[in-house]
Structures are given as structure tokens and as C-alpha cells.
Design a protein around this motif. Structure first.
Motif, PDB file in Angstrom:
ATOM      1  N   SER A 203       0.681  -1.038   0.115  1.00 46.23           N
ATOM      2  CA  SER A 203      -0.099   0.041   0.007  1.00 46.23           C
ATOM      3  C   SER A 203       0.902   1.181   0.089  1.00 46.23           C
ATOM      4  O   SER A 203       0.524   2.049  -0.804  1.00 46.23           O
ATOM      5  CB  SER A 203      -0.869  -0.246   1.197  1.00 46.23           C
ATOM      6  N   ASP A 240      -6.401   3.846   2.466  1.00 47.71           N
ATOM      7  CA  ASP A 240      -5.970   2.269   2.312  1.00 47.71           C
ATOM      8  C   ASP A 240      -4.755   2.000   3.058  1.00 47.71           C
ATOM      9  O   ASP A 240      -4.556   1.422   4.149  1.00 47.71           O
ATOM     10  CB  ASP A 240      -5.776   1.918   0.965  1.00 47.71           C
ATOM     11  N   ARG A 244      -3.918   0.035   6.593  1.00 42.30           N
ATOM     12  CA  ARG A 244      -2.998  -1.079   6.747  1.00 42.30           C
ATOM     13  C   ARG A 244      -1.864  -0.901   7.582  1.00 42.30           C
ATOM     14  O   ARG A 244      -1.356  -1.485   8.330  1.00 42.30           O
ATOM     15  CB  ARG A 244      -2.489  -1.251   5.017  1.00 42.30           C
TER      16      ARG A 244
END
Ligand SMILES: Nc1ncnc2c1ncn2[C@@H]1O[C@H](COP(=O)(O)OP(=O)(O)OP(=O)(O)O)[C@@H](O)[C@H]1O
Length: 586
Positions: A203, A240, A244
């Protein structure tokens, strides 16, 4: 540039052990000081027990206060030595980590800068940046922790355990049963930590990509009114990434208190069974000193062993990063600047029966033959998508060729990249300017004057009028310059770094005809003794060229402009159409 410590090249750079081996010296010092420091840690519980016992004896009138002072001073002296060992160990662990970080980055950098164009195009730049920075950091941090903790946790645990067994082996076994439980839990979380960390790193790569894309294409998105859309996409990447990061951190860090509690459960047993030992009804017989030493050693061991569980997680995290960078850790490529080329005489160019085909493509260019002598300018032209640029790229090894391209007495495909760069200067279709000043774009690190090339490309007067002259920043991709200025800066760069053969792909497409002619006159002067392949779809200058290679229907006709005009209908049509169009424009 500062003359720092030379960086070592790593043999077997894709094996983690190589980096440990390379730092054998600092690691030896870490081992010696680490062993002394951690064995010295036993002094704490021992002296604490002795001090409590001495206090008890003084109260009972069995010992003097002076003996207590001597004991305390001895304790202080031992602590001092232990702490010096600790400082030495820390210093060399840090040195090991710094050196390893430098060595890893050195190897990674070398591998990245030596990638082929195709490999570079396949790599995702954002992911590469994450690997080059964050993953190397994580990996080195894991190696540092491992090196530190092998002593601070491993050795000290064994030492404490030995001490506990020495005092009461049954109680030591019973109380220590909780520690493996903490390890079991840590082991069970291994796959989860690996997975969340790998996803977090991916990510981060995507976010880096989105950031670079947004910055480098900011103007394009603005012009097409797509900024909001791109910002939303960026925001999604950011969210995102945050999610994460939280998940990866959660699993890695929040388990520590749990490990502590589990490991400390044994303390209850130590207090219960230890008190029975002191009372004389336990497995063995203890005085107060033994009880205090045992309890203190056990508490310290329990806390240490809970850290060991966390260490497993840190090593796990480092392994994720190592797996990501490992494929890029390739054998060091030593720049090869050896050459047997004879630069005293300008070489001839002899192209015989050359065929070109892009890998995986059905399109091809066949039976191309031509030659050029020093001082000649050869025009290369043809229909749109006729293979003009492809032919130019064959000279810099971007497209494979069959047949023969001889430069002097050497075959082009047999030259090293260095030799090719000394012989051939190439200007591609796009200016490909870098985000620095005009002068830096031309010099590429050299220091000679750029005045002559600026004059040749008719850019000297425009630059003189810029407030910062040649130090003017061109902006990202040359955005602060006009198209014509960009093209001429790129041409100046090629001329400044020119070898005996110049391949110029459409160098005048962004300049007007008058400037084109002026540059051409200058080029003739500058290129005396050089071979110039002038690839162009504009034919104004072709009557003045020494020879013309006309690419037609996948093959090439090599002749003079006058002969082609007379004998080749397709060439004649192309030329006349342009002249008619040009005259209308003029
Ligand atoms: N990197 C590449 N990979 C695969 N095929 C390519 C690549 N570059 C060009 N081609 C193909 O090679 C053929 C010739 O293209 P090339 O760019 O050499 O033509 P050109 O004569 O320079 O065209 P133009 O006048 O439009 O600049 C085209 O069919 C093109 O699609």
C-alpha cells in the motif's frame, strides 16, 4: 563530495548472511562486550540479595555498617564495568547497522541503475522507492534488533535461568513454564504479522506512486479538469495506507502487555514456593538473600522473555522487507570503462543488410544498407511509422538487429555500453529534460563551458535574457521552457556530449524553419569530422544533406536527394507535397 569510508561490494548480495559476514569485525566486538554485559547482569539480583541479607544481619547485630558500605561500593564498581560493556556493545551494534544500511543501499542502488530500459519500465517507481528506503530501513532495523537481542535477551535469559536452576531447579522449572506460552502466542501471530506487513508495504508503494503521478502530471490533470477526480483517488490510496499501517502496527505492538502478563504469572509461584523454602518446608532451604535474588532474577527474566516474543515479531517484519528487496539484490556491476577503441581517427559507419524487429511485434524493417564517412550528414526519412525512430534506437541497443552495423573496425552489437556511449550520441524524439537547470541538463555532471553548444542551437541569446541565465530551472520535464527551447536544450545536451557519431531524431520538429536552417549551418561546422544521422519527417534541409536513406514499405533506399527526387516517386511526392505546404505557410 565528501570522501567517506569506502562502501564494500557484497558477494552473494541476495543472502542476508553476506551482510553479517561483511561486518565480522564490529560483530566480534559486539559478541565480546555483549557476553560480558549480559553475564554481568547477574550481578544485579546477586547483590540485591546480598544487600538485603546484610541489612538483616546488621539489624541482628551480626555485621557492621562498614561491611554494608564495602558491599555497596563493590556493587557500584561491578555495575560501572557492566555499563561500560553495554556502551561498547551499543556503539558497535549501531556501527554494524549503519554499515549494513550503507552496504544494502549501495547494492540496491547499483542494481537499479544497471537495469535495462525494459526492466525499468516494468518496475513500478513508487514500489521501488518504498523498497529502496522503507524496506531497507525495516530490514536493517530487524538485523540490528536481532544482533542486540541475541545477547540482551538470549544470553541474559540463559544466564538468569542458570542462576534460577542453581538456587532451586524445581521452582525454576515450574515458574518458567509460562514463558514458552508467550512464545507460542507470538509464533501463532507470525503469519498474521507477515501478511499485514506485506500488505502495508504494498500500500505504501501504491501511495508513493499516486503521489508521484499527481505531482508530475499536475498540469495535465488541471488542464483537463481532472484534479478533483485524481484527489479522490489519492485520498483512497491514503486511507488504504492508513488502515493497513494501523493493522500492521496493532498486531506488532499491542501484544507486548499480554506477553508481560503471561510471563509474570510465574512470580506468584516464586513467592509461594520461595516463602516455603525460607520457612524450611519447601524443596530446598533458603535465606533471605536467596529468596530476594531468586525473585529479582525471575522478574527480570520474565520481562526479558516477553521482549523476546516481540523480537520474533520484529524479525518477522524484517523478513517481509527482505523478501521484497531480495530480487533486486544482484551482483555488483563494476562500471566497465575499458576500451580498445581507437579515438585518434574518426570511424566510418557501414550498415549492411540490417533487419530490425521489436520483440513480440510483426512489424519489421528489412535489408537496410548504407554507409557514412566522417563529416557527412545523412538524412533518414520515410512515411509515418515507417521505422525512422526504430532505426535510430538500434544504434543505442534499444532494438535488436540482424545483419551488420560496423563502426570503424568494430561490430556495434559487440561494443560495451561504455564504448557505445563514447562513440554514439543520441537525441530521441522527446527532449526528456530533467528537473534541474538548463546548464545542468546539458552538462550532465561535466564542467566544461556550454557557450559553444548554446550558440550552435541558437539558444544563447534567449538564455542571456533570462534573469538567471543558464541556471534557470526548467521545471518538471522542462515545463518552464517553450517546446522549441526544450528541443534546443536537448539538442545542446547531445552536441555537448557528442561522440564521433550523432543520431538526431527529429531535432527540429519544434523550431521554425529559419531557426532550423541556422542550427543546421552551425551543425555542419560543429560536426566537421563527425557522422550525423538526421532522422526527420521534414525534408526542407534534405537537398543540403550528403546522402539520404529513404525508408519505404519496410525497406530502405540509400541515395542522394537529387537522385531520389528523380528516380523514386514516393520520395518525390513526399518532398514536393512538403515544399508546396511550406511555400503556402511562408
Ligand atoms: N517500443 C516499441 N515496441 C514495439 N513496437 C514499437 C516500439 N516503438 C515503435 N514500435 C513500432 O515500430 C514501428 C515503427 O515505429 P517508429 O517509431 O520507428 O516509426 P517512425 O517512422 O519514427 O514514426 P513517426 O514518423 O510517427 O515518428 C511502428 O509500427 C511502431 O508501432
Amino acid at each position: 563530495m565528501s570522501q567517506g569510508r569506502p562502501i564494500k561490494n557484497v558477494t552473494n548480495p541476495d543472502r542476508i548472511g553476506s551482510y553479517f559476514r561483511l561486518e565480522a569485525g564490529p560483530l566480534l566486538l559486539v559478541t565480546v562486550s555483549g557476553l560480558l554485559y549480559n553475564l554481568g547482569m547477574l550481578a544485579g539480583p546477586y547483590f540485591e540479595g546480598q544487600l538485603v541479607q546484610r541489612l538483616f544481619d546488621i539489624i541482628n547485630g551480626n555485621k557492621t555498617f562498614a561491611s554494608m558500605v564495602t558491599l555497596a561500593l563493590t556493587y557500584l564498581a561491578v555495575i560501572l564495568i557492566v555499563q561500560v560493556m553495554r556502551a561498547i556493545k551499543r556503539f558497535y551494534v549501531r556501527r554494524f547497522a549503519n554499515n549494513t544500511s550503507r552496504n544494502m543501499r549501495h547494492m540496491l542502488y547499483n542494481s537499479l541503475v544497471n537495469m535495462s530500459k525494459v526492466e525499468l519500465e516494468q518496475e513500478d517507481l513508487g514500489a521501488v522507492m518504498t523498497k529502496a528506503i522503507a524496506d531497507v530501513d525495516a530490514c536493517v532495523e530487524g538485523m540490528r534488533k536481532f544482533t542486540t537481542e541475541i545477547f540482551d535477551t538470549g544470553v541474559v535469559l540463559v544466564a538468569y535461568l542458570g542462576l534460577l536452576f542453581f538456587y532451586d531447579w524445581r521452582l525454576a522449572m515450574l515458574a518458567s513454564l509460562f514463558t514458552p506460552l508467550a512464545y507460542l502466542i507470538a509464533g501463532g501471530l507470525k503469519t498474521r504479522i507477515t501478511r499485514y506487513n506485506a500488505e502495508y508495504k504494498k500500500s505504501a508503494g501504491r501511495l508513493n506512486n499516486a503521489t508521484m503521478d499527481r505531482i508530475s502530471n499536475a498540469v495535465t490533470y488541471r488542464i483537463y479538469g481532472r484534479e478533483q477526480n485524481r484527489d479522490q483517488a489519492y485520498e483512497a490510496h491514503l486511507q488504504d495506507y492508513e488502515q493497513r499501517a494501523v493493522l500492521a502496527n496493532l498486531w506488532e505492538n499491542t501484544m507486548q502487555p499480554l506477553y508481560n502478563i503471561i510471563s509474570m504469572c510465574g512470580a506468584v509461584l516464586v513467592i509461594y514456593f520461595g516463602a516455603r523454602n525460607v520457612q524450611g518446608s519447601g524443596w530446598t532451604s533458603w535465606d533471605i538473600a536467596a529468596f530476594t535474588t531468586f525473585l529479582s532474577a525471575f522478574t527480570k527474566m520474565a520481562l526479558k522473555s516477553s521482549k523476546a516474543a516481540k523480537l520474533f515479531n520484529a524479525v518477522q517484519k524484517a523478513q517481509v522487507s527482505w523478501q521484497r528487496i531480495k530480487p533486486l539484490m544482484k551482483a555488483y556491476v563494476v562500471p566497465n570503462t575499458n576500451t580498445t577503441l581507437d579515438f585518434s581517427r574518426p570511424p566510418q559507419l557501414e550498415v549492411t543488410d540490417v533487419s530490425l524487429r521489436w520483440p513480440g511485434s510483426t512489424w519489421s524493417l528489412n535489408a537496410i544498407s548504407f554507409s557514412a564517412a566522417p563529416g557527412q550528414i545523412i538524412g533518414v526519412t520515410g512515411a509515418v511509422a515507417g521505422g525512422k525512430s526504430t532505426l535510430g534506437k538500434a544504434f543505442i541497443g534499444e532494438v535488436p538487429y540482424q545483419g551488420s552495423i560496423r563502426v570503424g573496425d568494430r561490430e556495434l552489437s559487440e561494443l560495451s555500453a561504455y564504448e557505445r556511449s563514447r562513440l554514439i550520441a543520441y537525441l530521441g524524439h522527446e527532449p526528456e529534460l530533467m528537473s534541474c537547470s538548463i546548464a545542468e541538463n546539458i552538462r550532465l555532471g561535466k564542467q566544461e563551458s556550454i557557450a559553444a553548444v548554446l550558440e550552435t542551437v541558437c539558444l544563447d541569446q534567449e538564455i542571456a535574457q533570462m534573469p538567471q541565465g543558464a541556471a534557470t530551472s526548467v521545471g518538471s520535464g522542462g515545463i518552464r521552457l517553450s517546446g522549441g527551447q526544450q528541443a534546443r536544450t536537448a539538442l545542446a545536451r547531445t552536441l555537448y556530449n557528442a561522440g564521433p557519431i550523432l543520431i538526431l531524431d527529429d531535432p527540429f520538429s519544434a523550431v521554425d524553419r529559419r531557426t532550423e536552417q541556422a542550427i543546421f549551418r552551425n551543425l555542419r561546422r560543429l560536426a566537421k569530422g563527425k557522422i550525423v544521422l538526421l532522422i526527420s519527417h521534414r525534408l526542407y534541409l534534405f537537398p543540403d544533406l550528403d546522402r539520404v536513406l529513404f525508408l519505404d514499405n519496410g525497406s530502405g533506399i540509400f541515395s542522394t536527394h537529387a537522385a531520389l527526387l528523380k528516380e523514386n516517386n514516393a520520395y518525390a511526392r513526399l518532398y514536393r507535397a512538403q515544399m508546396a505546404g511550406g511555400e503556402q505557410h511562408d
